[in-house]
Every structure is written in structure tokens, then in C-alpha cells.
Scaffold this active site. Structure first.
Site, PDB file in Angstrom:
ATOM      1  N   ALA A  82      20.442  36.219  18.585  1.00 54.33           N
ATOM      2  CA  ALA A  82      21.440  36.037  19.654  1.00 54.33           C
ATOM      3  C   ALA A  82      22.760  35.536  19.094  1.00 54.33           C
ATOM      4  O   ALA A  82      22.807  34.560  18.340  1.00 54.33           O
ATOM      5  CB  ALA A  82      20.920  35.060  20.701  1.00 54.33           C
ATOM      6  N   THR A 124      25.302  37.763   8.881  1.00 50.18           N
ATOM      7  CA  THR A 124      26.118  38.934   8.552  1.00 50.18           C
ATOM      8  C   THR A 124      26.777  38.785   7.194  1.00 50.18           C
ATOM      9  O   THR A 124      27.050  37.657   6.745  1.00 50.18           O
ATOM     10  CB  THR A 124      27.199  39.100   9.644  1.00 50.18           C
ATOM     11  OG1 THR A 124      28.178  40.035   9.197  1.00 50.18           O
ATOM     12  CG2 THR A 124      27.923  37.782   9.932  1.00 50.18           C
ATOM     13  N   ASP A 125      27.095  39.920   6.566  1.00 50.72           N
ATOM     14  CA  ASP A 125      27.839  39.875   5.295  1.00 50.72           C
ATOM     15  C   ASP A 125      29.267  39.380   5.498  1.00 50.72           C
ATOM     16  O   ASP A 125      29.946  39.012   4.525  1.00 50.72           O
ATOM     17  CB  ASP A 125      27.828  41.254   4.611  1.00 50.72           C
ATOM     18  CG  ASP A 125      28.434  42.380   5.438  1.00 50.72           C
ATOM     19  OD1 ASP A 125      28.860  42.133   6.586  1.00 50.72           O
ATOM     20  OD2 ASP A 125      28.476  43.520   4.922  1.00 50.72           O
ATOM     21  N   GLU A 126      29.742  39.392   6.758  1.00 49.02           N
ATOM     22  CA  GLU A 126      31.134  38.998   7.005  1.00 49.02           C
ATOM     23  C   GLU A 126      31.405  37.533   6.677  1.00 49.02           C
ATOM     24  O   GLU A 126      32.562  37.144   6.545  1.00 49.02           O
ATOM     25  CB  GLU A 126      31.509  39.252   8.469  1.00 49.02           C
ATOM     26  CG  GLU A 126      31.540  40.705   8.805  1.00 49.02           C
ATOM     27  CD  GLU A 126      32.266  41.002  10.099  1.00 49.02           C
ATOM     28  OE1 GLU A 126      32.988  40.126  10.602  1.00 49.02           O
ATOM     29  OE2 GLU A 126      32.095  42.122  10.586  1.00 49.02           O
ATOM     30  N   TYR A 151      34.813  35.248  14.799  1.00 48.99           N
ATOM     31  CA  TYR A 151      33.399  35.648  14.776  1.00 48.99           C
ATOM     32  C   TYR A 151      32.739  35.248  13.467  1.00 48.99           C
ATOM     33  O   TYR A 151      31.710  34.562  13.457  1.00 48.99           O
ATOM     34  CB  TYR A 151      33.276  37.167  14.993  1.00 48.99           C
ATOM     35  CG  TYR A 151      31.928  37.709  14.563  1.00 48.99           C
ATOM     36  CD1 TYR A 151      30.758  37.371  15.247  1.00 48.99           C
ATOM     37  CD2 TYR A 151      31.804  38.546  13.447  1.00 48.99           C
ATOM     38  CE1 TYR A 151      29.518  37.846  14.831  1.00 48.99           C
ATOM     39  CE2 TYR A 151      30.571  39.033  13.033  1.00 48.99           C
ATOM     40  CZ  TYR A 151      29.424  38.674  13.729  1.00 48.99           C
ATOM     41  OH  TYR A 151      28.197  39.133  13.317  1.00 48.99           O
ATOM     42  N   LYS A 155      29.710  32.499  12.547  1.00 51.04           N
ATOM     43  CA  LYS A 155      28.449  32.878  11.888  1.00 51.04           C
ATOM     44  C   LYS A 155      28.273  32.083  10.596  1.00 51.04           C
ATOM     45  O   LYS A 155      27.151  31.654  10.270  1.00 51.04           O
ATOM     46  CB  LYS A 155      28.421  34.384  11.613  1.00 51.04           C
ATOM     47  CG  LYS A 155      28.314  35.268  12.844  1.00 51.04           C
ATOM     48  CD  LYS A 155      27.033  35.077  13.644  1.00 51.04           C
ATOM     49  CE  LYS A 155      25.792  35.547  12.920  1.00 51.04           C
ATOM     50  NZ  LYS A 155      24.591  35.521  13.820  1.00 51.04           N
ATOM     51  N   ILE A 192      31.246  53.039  15.542  1.00 48.86           N
ATOM     52  CA  ILE A 192      30.587  54.352  15.557  1.00 48.86           C
ATOM     53  C   ILE A 192      30.267  54.810  16.979  1.00 48.86           C
ATOM     54  O   ILE A 192      30.662  55.920  17.373  1.00 48.86           O
ATOM     55  CB  ILE A 192      29.361  54.351  14.609  1.00 48.86           C
ATOM     56  CG1 ILE A 192      29.870  54.347  13.153  1.00 48.86           C
ATOM     57  CG2 ILE A 192      28.444  55.546  14.882  1.00 48.86           C
ATOM     58  CD1 ILE A 192      28.783  54.281  12.083  1.00 48.86           C
ATOM     59  N   GLN A 195      33.454  55.887  18.830  1.00 50.82           N
ATOM     60  CA  GLN A 195      34.006  57.200  18.475  1.00 50.82           C
ATOM     61  C   GLN A 195      33.090  58.324  18.961  1.00 50.82           C
ATOM     62  O   GLN A 195      33.573  59.370  19.420  1.00 50.82           O
ATOM     63  CB  GLN A 195      34.238  57.285  16.961  1.00 50.82           C
ATOM     64  CG  GLN A 195      34.978  56.110  16.349  1.00 50.82           C
ATOM     65  CD  GLN A 195      36.214  55.647  17.125  1.00 50.82           C
ATOM     66  OE1 GLN A 195      36.799  56.400  17.916  1.00 50.82           O
ATOM     67  NE2 GLN A 195      36.610  54.389  16.931  1.00 50.82           N
ATOM     68  N   ARG A 274      43.619  45.915  13.440  1.00 52.43           N
ATOM     69  CA  ARG A 274      43.033  44.650  13.906  1.00 52.43           C
ATOM     70  C   ARG A 274      43.679  43.505  13.111  1.00 52.43           C
ATOM     71  O   ARG A 274      43.743  43.584  11.877  1.00 52.43           O
ATOM     72  CB  ARG A 274      41.525  44.703  13.643  1.00 52.43           C
ATOM     73  CG  ARG A 274      40.780  43.421  13.855  1.00 52.43           C
ATOM     74  CD  ARG A 274      39.321  43.550  13.411  1.00 52.43           C
ATOM     75  NE  ARG A 274      38.506  44.282  14.349  1.00 52.43           N
ATOM     76  CZ  ARG A 274      37.257  44.702  14.104  1.00 52.43           C
ATOM     77  NH1 ARG A 274      36.689  44.464  12.931  1.00 52.43           N
ATOM     78  NH2 ARG A 274      36.571  45.350  15.022  1.00 52.43           N
TER      79      ARG A 274
END
Ligand code: NAD
Ligand code: DAU
Length: 335
Positions: A82, A124-126, A151, A155, A192, A195, A274
Site C-alpha cells: 500500500a 522502488t528503485d526511485e 513520492y 518511499k 504505458i 498511452q 515533469r
């Protein structure tokens, strides 16, 4: 084994629940989800119910200790998906990200500490920031945390809390940081599916900035199989990076989607970039592959995208309402 799956009505969480039903039918699953805009009840509808073997769905927030505590007490493992997950939303309105991702993870951690329940934290890899296009290095478990957006900062904060609770309180936990997922049941705000559904509606794809930004794409089932492998074979206290060597820039992805749907190669628009847009993510998943028998099964991204296009074509009722809301937000943001 009784799993408490947080965020199990979202994209990756619902695919995880469906995959567990398929490959580990003896596991019991309870889902805790706030059913935010990002959740879709239709994703879990085939497996939710009151019968034996059915998935139990509890609607509530991970930031609400009164809801979380009894559910954690009765579970053997919490698989914690979550989160508020969309970068563009975090730039528009950061507070829900702090509440769900930081306060929510803190609430889960306090409950697992109290009850001795095992935790697997999905990240996440971010959290590692971004790489140059020509950087020879990829992210590893040793890469310093360096997030760019609200974000990814929340994380990273959640990951740090988990690591601190492991070291200071000895909770039984593992962490995984995965790259960009694609596949069925992904919210249409994401690149993805946005689009694909644009193309299906006769709208030209929208590429932020130059389109040279690189993401390391992995099919959602490969991500979830890696999570199952970590639950069964991972070492407590460890972090594992999950990736499938799927680096592509955004222009390459749009080109594949246009080709798959029979549109001309130049049938897309560049739109405003962005703010703070990360340039490139890339994962080195050697540790996961060395310590578990996990290997990605989807090694052909074109075939994976073709199946994903087919899924969105066949499931318009699943995405129609969310598409209208997402595009209203994008119109306001000018992207
Ligand atoms: P998603 O937005 O599709 O789903 C998130 C789910 O969490 C939704 O069902 C939402 O209702 C629920 N949720 C949000 N806040 C909640 C709260 N306070 N209490 C209870 N439920 C709440 O996101 P996703 O893409 O499926 O991502 C799932 C997890 O995987 C996240 O932790 C994300 O950071 C991580 N992740 C995502 C990707 C990716 O490419 N999408 C890659 C790596 C890691
Ligand atoms: O790397 C893992 C992360 O991947 C997850 O932690 C996040 O939850 C998930 O949302 C995703 O983050 P990104 O920001 O990379 O994904 P998004 O789908 O928003 O965008 C992917 C790329 O496509 C990015 O470079 C921005 C670009 N983009 C996005 C949209 C929505 C466009 O060019 N046009 C668009 O319309």
C-alpha cells in the site's frame, strides 16, 4: 501461511493476490486497502468472498492503528504494497504521500513489532535517484539513497524506517526495491496504460520532454514471483533489488505501442516535461539471483506489451471511469 496484503486492490498488489491464488493455493490471504482512486474492486472480484479459500477484503487505512493492529496480530506475514504511487500526483499534492507512505508504514511497523509478525516491505528503485544515460553503473543494494520527488522521498523514508526497526527492534523483515512494472490492471494515469488507452481512443500518445528518459521495465508477474521467492528463500533483515534488464527509453516504448496498434511512427506529441524528471533508472539484481532461484520469465518486452495492449482492449469497462478522471487531472496539469 496467512498473508496480510496491504494495497492488494491496486495494480501490483492485485496481480500479487491473483498470482498467489494460482501458485500457492494453500496460502490464506487477507487484503487491507483503503480503496482509494487507485484501487479497482474489479481486479479482485474473481477471488474475494466468504467461502473457504476466498480472499477477505478489509477496507481501511494502513495509517489507522485500530484497523491495522488486529489484522497484523492474526497474520503470519504482512506483504506491504500500500502506498500513494504516482509521481505526478506527489508533485501536485504531497501530503497523502506522507500520510500513506510514511505514517502508514510506521503504523505497520509498530504493529509487527508488537505482534512479532514477519514483514515484507515493497519499495522502488526511485529511492536511489537517477543515473546518467551513459553511466556504466546500475543501482545495487549499496547505492546511497537520493530521492528526487515527494513520492520517492516518502518511499525512501519508509525504507529507512523499516531498516531502523530491523536494527533497533529486531523485527523480522525484508525489503525489495523494484524497477518500473507493466502489465494488466495498471492504473491509466501511468505511462504505458495511459498511452495504450489514448491510442485505443484515437488520441495521440503524450511524451514528457525529450522522451529520452530511461526506465528499466519488468512484467508485474516477474516482480511478484520475485516477492514470493524472497518470502520463501530470502534472508531476514536483507534488502533485495528486483529488475529484469529491461532498459528502454520512453520514445522506444511509444514506438513499440504505435507499431503494435498499426499507427504511424510519428503519431505522438511531446508535452511539457515533469518537474525534476528522473533521467534513468537501472537495476543490478545479482544479489536476488544469487540467493534465490528467481529468474524473470518475460524477457521479450514487445511480446509483453502486445499482451498488455490486448488486455486493455478487452477490458474497457475496467478502465473507462478512471481514464476520464485521470485525463481531467492531466488537463489541469497541462500534460
Ligand atoms: P497503485 O497506486 O496501483 O496501488 C496502491 C494501492 O494502495 C491502492 O489500491 C490504494 O488504494 C492502496 N492504498 C494507498 N494508500 C493506502 C492507505 N493509506 N491504506 C490502505 N491502502 C492504501 O500502486 P502500485 O503501482 O501497485 O504500487 C504498489 C507498491 O509497489 C507501492 O508501494 C509502490 O511504491 C511499489 N512499486 C511500484 C512500482 C511500479 O512500477 N508501479 C515499482 C516498484 C515499486
Ligand atoms: O521505478 C519504479 C516507479 O515506476 C514506481 O515506484 C512508481 O510507483 C511508478 O509510478 C513508476 O514511476 P515513473 O514515474 O517512472 O512512472 P510513470 O508511469 O509515471 O512514467 C514513466 C515514464 O514515462 C517517466 O519517464 C515519465 C514518462 N511519462 C509519463 C506519463 C504518465 C510520459 O512521457 N508521458 C506520460 O503521459
Amino acid at each position: 501461511m496467512h498473508l496480510l496484503v496491504t494495497g492488494g486492490a491496486g495494480f501490483i498488489g492485485s496481480n500479487f493476490v491473483l498470482r498467489v491464488r494460482e501458485v500457492r493455493p494453500d496460502w490464506t490471504v487477507t487484503v487491507l486497502d483503503s480503496m482509494s482512486y487507485a484501487a479497482n474492486p474489479a481486479s479482485l472480484a474473481p477471488v474475494v468472498g466468504d467461502g473457504p479459500g476466498d480472499v477477505r477484503l478489509v477496507v481501511g487505512s494502513i495509517a489507522d492503528a485500530a484497523v491495522v493492529d488486529p489484522l497484523v496480530a492474526e497474520a503470519d506475514v504482512v506483504v506491504h504494497f500500500a502506498a500513494e504511487s504516482h509521481n505526478d500526483n506527489s508533485l501536485d499534492s504531497p501530503w497523502p504521500f506522507v500520510e500513506s507512505n510514511v505514517v502508514g508504514t510506521f503504523t505497520i511497523l509498530e504493529a509487527v513489532r508488537r505482534h512479532g509478525t514477519r514483514l515484507h516491505h515493497i519499495s522502488t528503485d526511485e529511492v536511489y535517484g537517477d543515473l546518467e544515460l551513459d553511466d556504466a553503473e546500475r543501482f545495487t543494494e549499496q547505492t546511497p539513497v537520493n530521492p528526487s520527488s515527494p513520492y520517492s522521498a516518502t518511499k525512501a523514508g519508509a525504507d529507512m524506517l523499516v531498516r531502523a526497526w530491523i536494527r533497533s527492534f529486531g523485527i523480522r523483515a525484508t525489503v525489495s526495491n523494484c524497477s518500473n512494472n507493466y502489465g494488466p490492471r495498471q492504473h491509466v494515469e501511468k505511462f504505458i496504460p495511459r498511452q495504450i488507452t489514448n491510442i485505443l481512443e484515437g488520441i495521440r500518445p503524450k511524451v514528457y520532454g525529450s522522451g529520452l528518459n530511461v526506465r528499466d521495465w519488468i512484467h508485474v508477474d516477474d516482480h511478484n514471483d520475485a516477492v514470493i521467492a524472497i518470502l520463501e528463500q530470502g534472508r531476514l533483515g536483507e534488502t533485495y533489488l528486483i529488475g529484469a534488464d529491461g532498459e528502454r527509453n520512453n520514445l522506444e516504448i511509444v514506438a513499440m505501442l504505435l507499431e503494435l496498434t498499426g499507427r504511424p511512427a510519428d503519431w505522438f506529441d511531446h508535452v511539457d516535461d515533469r518537474p525534476g524528471h528522473d533521467l534513468r533508472y537501472a537495476i543490478d539484481s545479482s544479489k536476488l539471483r544469487a540467493e534465490t532461484d528467481w529468474r524473470p520469465r518475460y524477457d521479450d518486452i514487445r511480446a509483453g506489451l502486445a499482451a498488455t495492449v490486448d488486455w486493455y482492449r478487452a477490458n474497457e469497462a475496467w478502465w473507462r471511469e478512471a481514464k476520464v478522471a485521470a485525463e481531467r487531472t492531466y488537463a489541469r496539469l497541462g500534460r
